[in-house]
Motif scaffolding. Structure first.
Motif, short mmCIF file in Angstrom:
data_model
loop_
_atom_site.label_atom_id
_atom_site.label_comp_id
_atom_site.label_asym_id
_atom_site.label_seq_id
_atom_site.Cartn_x
_atom_site.Cartn_y
_atom_site.Cartn_z
N LEU A 148 -54.66 32.28 59.25
CA LEU A 148 -55.31 31.71 58.07
C LEU A 148 -55.12 32.57 56.84
O LEU A 148 -54.96 32.07 55.74
CB LEU A 148 -56.81 31.49 58.33
N THR A 149 -55.08 33.88 57.00
CA THR A 149 -54.80 34.77 55.89
C THR A 149 -53.39 34.52 55.37
O THR A 149 -53.17 34.42 54.16
CB THR A 149 -54.97 36.25 56.31
N HIS A 197 -53.35 31.22 53.55
CA HIS A 197 -53.90 31.36 52.20
C HIS A 197 -52.85 31.95 51.27
O HIS A 197 -52.66 31.48 50.15
CB HIS A 197 -55.17 32.21 52.22
N LYS A 198 -52.14 32.95 51.71
CA LYS A 198 -51.09 33.54 50.90
C LYS A 198 -49.98 32.52 50.65
O LYS A 198 -49.45 32.42 49.56
CB LYS A 198 -50.53 34.79 51.57
N THR A 253 -50.93 30.11 47.95
CA THR A 253 -51.03 30.65 46.61
C THR A 253 -49.72 31.23 46.10
O THR A 253 -49.61 31.47 44.92
CB THR A 253 -52.11 31.75 46.55
N GLU A 299 -60.25 24.45 58.31
CA GLU A 299 -60.14 25.70 57.55
C GLU A 299 -59.04 25.60 56.50
O GLU A 299 -59.20 26.10 55.37
CB GLU A 299 -59.90 26.88 58.49
N ALA A 300 -57.93 24.96 56.83
CA ALA A 300 -56.83 24.80 55.85
C ALA A 300 -57.29 23.93 54.68
O ALA A 300 -56.99 24.23 53.53
CB ALA A 300 -55.61 24.19 56.54
N SER A 330 -60.32 23.60 53.67
CA SER A 330 -61.25 24.44 52.91
C SER A 330 -60.51 25.37 51.96
O SER A 330 -60.91 25.56 50.82
CB SER A 330 -62.12 25.24 53.89
N LEU A 331 -59.41 25.95 52.44
CA LEU A 331 -58.59 26.80 51.57
C LEU A 331 -57.99 25.99 50.42
O LEU A 331 -57.90 26.48 49.29
CB LEU A 331 -57.46 27.46 52.37
N GLU A 360 -59.96 25.65 47.25
CA GLU A 360 -60.00 26.80 46.36
C GLU A 360 -58.77 26.89 45.46
O GLU A 360 -58.72 27.73 44.57
CB GLU A 360 -60.13 28.09 47.18
N GLU A 361 -57.77 26.07 45.71
CA GLU A 361 -56.50 26.13 45.01
C GLU A 361 -56.33 24.96 44.05
O GLU A 361 -57.02 23.96 44.16
CB GLU A 361 -55.34 26.09 46.03
#
Length: 183
Positions: A4-5, A8-9, A12, A37-38, A40-41, A44-45
């Motif tokens: 997931l980290t 997220h990278k 972005t 979770e994806a 949810s990420l 934020e974008e």
């Protein structure tokens, strides 16, 4: 968690086509926790082209309520005006009734300007169930000041000429919509 980290990278730091591919791969994976979770990420974008269509397709196919909720919340939180055209593109497609309902709900929940799409929303108003029609009416009402007199008259004509306009549960909504547009 490491994945997931990295995800997220990825979301972005890479171009839209790669973001879309990454999202597609996660959706194809089928791991509900990872999918939620994806999404949810993604909230934020900045939205990227194609994500709305991909998520709508997945919403239409899944029966998982947690995924449907996550997708609905993502759509409701869209604040980039350019997303409105993608939402309308999806609304025009032949989806299940609950998928169309989720998309229309996102129109009024997001607060974006949908006045340019008032005729599309009027058609969904006529074709949809009562709740979807009510949401379409709300979106049109919120943008009525931005709709030209000519377009308002066209919507009134479409609604008045629609079949079964006097014999279904949406009659009062139709009358309300016409009243709003006549002002």
């Amino acid at each position: 968690m490491v994945f997931l980290t990295l995800l997220h990278k990825k979301f972005t730091m890479i171009r839209s086509d790669k973001k879309l591919k990454a999202l597609s791969d996660i959706l194809k994976n089928g791991d509900n926790t990872l999918i939620v979770e994806a999404i949810s990420l993604l909230r934020e974008e900045q939205p990227f082209e194609g994500a709305i269509g991909l998520l709508t397709l997945y919403f239409n196919r899944t029966d998982d309520s947690s995924i449907k909720k996550a997708i609905g919340e993502f759509m409701n939180d869209l604040k980039d005006q350019s997303a409105s055209s993608e939402i309308i593109t999806e609304i025009r497609k032949q989806w299940k009734e609950d998928t169309i309902g989720m998309l229309v709900s996102s129109c009024w929940q997001s607060g974006l300007d949908y006045s340019a799409y008032s005729i599309d929303l009027a058609r969904v108003f006529l074709a949809g169930d009562y709740v979807t029609a009510l949401e379409c009416l709300t979106v049109i009402e919120e943008s009525v000041k931005e709709i030209s007199r000519e377009r308002k008259d066209e919507i009134i004509r479409i609604v008045e000429e629609s079949p079964a306009s006097d014999v279904n549960e949406k009659t009062s909504l139709k009358l309300e919509l016409i009243s709003i547009l006549r002002k």
